[in-house]
Design an enzyme around this catalytic site. Sequence first.
Site, PDB file in Angstrom:
ATOM      1  N   ASN A  19      70.046  60.587 -67.446  1.00 44.56           N
ATOM      2  CA  ASN A  19      71.238  61.065 -68.120  1.00 44.56           C
ATOM      3  C   ASN A  19      72.499  60.331 -67.974  1.00 44.56           C
ATOM      4  O   ASN A  19      72.801  60.293 -66.850  1.00 44.56           O
ATOM      5  CB  ASN A  19      71.354  62.556 -67.493  1.00 44.56           C
ATOM      6  CG  ASN A  19      72.469  63.468 -68.354  1.00 44.56           C
ATOM      7  OD1 ASN A  19      73.139  62.796 -69.240  1.00 44.56           O
ATOM      8  ND2 ASN A  19      72.639  64.652 -68.028  1.00 44.56           N
ATOM      9  N   ARG A  37      68.141  61.739 -71.750  1.00 39.88           N
ATOM     10  CA  ARG A  37      68.721  62.936 -72.104  1.00 39.88           C
ATOM     11  C   ARG A  37      69.410  62.267 -73.459  1.00 39.88           C
ATOM     12  O   ARG A  37      70.415  61.662 -73.048  1.00 39.88           O
ATOM     13  CB  ARG A  37      69.409  63.824 -71.416  1.00 39.88           C
ATOM     14  CG  ARG A  37      70.107  64.695 -71.981  1.00 39.88           C
ATOM     15  CD  ARG A  37      71.219  65.464 -71.105  1.00 39.88           C
ATOM     16  NE  ARG A  37      71.762  66.563 -71.471  1.00 39.88           N
ATOM     17  CZ  ARG A  37      72.890  67.008 -71.467  1.00 39.88           C
ATOM     18  NH1 ARG A  37      73.903  66.162 -70.743  1.00 39.88           N
ATOM     19  NH2 ARG A  37      73.495  68.052 -72.191  1.00 39.88           N
ATOM     20  N   HIS A  89      71.399  72.574 -74.789  1.00 39.17           N
ATOM     21  CA  HIS A  89      70.554  73.345 -73.735  1.00 39.17           C
ATOM     22  C   HIS A  89      68.903  73.269 -74.219  1.00 39.17           C
ATOM     23  O   HIS A  89      68.224  73.996 -73.469  1.00 39.17           O
ATOM     24  CB  HIS A  89      71.121  74.493 -73.180  1.00 39.17           C
ATOM     25  CG  HIS A  89      72.189  74.687 -72.395  1.00 39.17           C
ATOM     26  ND1 HIS A  89      73.272  75.593 -72.407  1.00 39.17           N
ATOM     27  CD2 HIS A  89      72.876  73.729 -71.637  1.00 39.17           C
ATOM     28  CE1 HIS A  89      74.210  75.323 -71.647  1.00 39.17           C
ATOM     29  NE2 HIS A  89      73.988  74.016 -71.076  1.00 39.17           N
ATOM     30  N   ARG A  92      84.683  77.375 -70.580  1.00 41.82           N
ATOM     31  CA  ARG A  92      84.813  77.812 -72.146  1.00 41.82           C
ATOM     32  C   ARG A  92      84.952  79.179 -72.591  1.00 41.82           C
ATOM     33  O   ARG A  92      84.274  79.934 -71.822  1.00 41.82           O
ATOM     34  CB  ARG A  92      83.459  77.082 -72.760  1.00 41.82           C
ATOM     35  CG  ARG A  92      83.394  75.567 -72.775  1.00 41.82           C
ATOM     36  CD  ARG A  92      82.173  74.984 -73.637  1.00 41.82           C
ATOM     37  NE  ARG A  92      81.830  73.742 -73.362  1.00 41.82           N
ATOM     38  CZ  ARG A  92      80.687  73.437 -72.573  1.00 41.82           C
ATOM     39  NH1 ARG A  92      79.828  74.245 -72.457  1.00 41.82           N
ATOM     40  NH2 ARG A  92      80.490  72.077 -72.510  1.00 41.82           N
ATOM     41  N   GLU A 131      65.145  70.321 -66.077  1.00 44.87           N
ATOM     42  CA  GLU A 131      65.481  69.347 -67.590  1.00 44.87           C
ATOM     43  C   GLU A 131      64.747  68.154 -67.305  1.00 44.87           C
ATOM     44  O   GLU A 131      64.250  67.590 -68.144  1.00 44.87           O
ATOM     45  CB  GLU A 131      66.946  69.604 -68.079  1.00 44.87           C
ATOM     46  CG  GLU A 131      67.363  70.545 -68.359  1.00 44.87           C
ATOM     47  CD  GLU A 131      68.791  70.971 -68.702  1.00 44.87           C
ATOM     48  OE1 GLU A 131      69.329  70.690 -69.830  1.00 44.87           O
ATOM     49  OE2 GLU A 131      69.278  71.268 -67.519  1.00 44.87           O
TER      50      GLU A 131
END
Length: 394
Positions: free
Chosen positions: A7, A88, A177, A236, A379
């Site tokens: 990533n 990713r 996601h 957020r 992930e």
Amino acid sequence: MKILSVNAGSSSLKFTLMEMPEEKEIASGLFEKIGLSDSSYTIKYNGEKIKKDCPMEDHTVAVEKLMSELVDLNIIASLDEIEGVGHRLVHGGQEFSESVVLNDEVLDRVAKYNILAPLHNPANIMGVKAFMKVMPNVVQVGVFDTAFHTTMSETEYLYPVPYEWYELYKVRKYGFHGTSHRFIDMTIRKYLNNDNLKVISCHIGNGGSITAIDSGKVVDTSMGFTPLAGIMMGTRSGDIDSSILEYMASVTGKNIVELTNDLNKKSGLLGVSGVSSDSRDVEAAAESGNERAILAQEMYARKIANYIAMYNNLLGGADVICLTAGVGENSKTMRKMILEKIASLGVELDESKNDFRGEFRCITTNNSKIPVYVVPTNEELMIAIDTMNFVNQK
Ligand code: ADP
């Protein structure tokens, strides 16, 4: 075979080296502040951890350093052992509906979506190019955050705005996601031995999103054109009335970029509580009576519960609800608050099963109309599985 999951951010590179198909983690680590004056890296392996300061002018130098350390630390005997690198990639637009083998031509196609994810995609691509340079003969695979969500129909992904916004400017819901939600869906379908499950997957971490999945296909997801939409998150706001931006611009003199930054970085748990974006800090403050922390927690749980109820309706009744990511896997307080708020769906928490962290477990009673499972996400493993599948096809 050994597979690297990667990533890459604009100044960072996170990696996990896995033995596949055994799904065993061999090493992991983080290269930080690449291109800055105080760059460093940590590598964890065999229960040990090394940390070194090291000048790294760009991602290629970081990848070269990673490779030489893997050999020097005897984690691998030679670079030839690594048969695939999975990356990713945040945004594949509506074009990339699954993972893909990367080459220059494919990377050019991915780069078309940089405008939709300007903070992430260019950095992801930079990481891929660094690995291509250092390991030119190894399969490089791109795994998109958006791909799993491309099964949404236009009734779900379109916004009720002028149609040209979609046609001319690609304004639609993409969702994020996706790799995590796909892993959760795959894990629960395998565990319950049923490929036709209706699943509500709740990824509740610092970022958060809820996804409705029917028989392995996403029906709807809470994040939107960007990750700002949907449930309230650490920093957020999630869904708000977009007219607030115009109003706030007129009363504060801030511009749209500054205000959007406030919605991304200064809102959510942090904005409401005034304490922290970290749910542990907010929980601690709430326990000691901080009223805004109590309010933030209550709002946070409600937004999640409301999305679950909405998706239960959309799916015509869910078979299972899964909670994952930092908060979902670890916070018994938040799990309890959320489940209490979906009692009208017939969900019944078994408190005696809820006192744990970070394991796969069912937390509802046998009477619960919908079982709720905590499913730790992975992930990196999902990326490694996709990469392995391409290596096996070679
Ligand atoms: P991301 O990957 O989006 O950065 P994570 O999935 O790691 O985020 O989730 C981070 C969140 O998980 C933080 O709000 C953190 O407080 C929360 N979390 C981690 N461990 C615990 C815990 N033991 N109890 C409560 N919350 C926790």
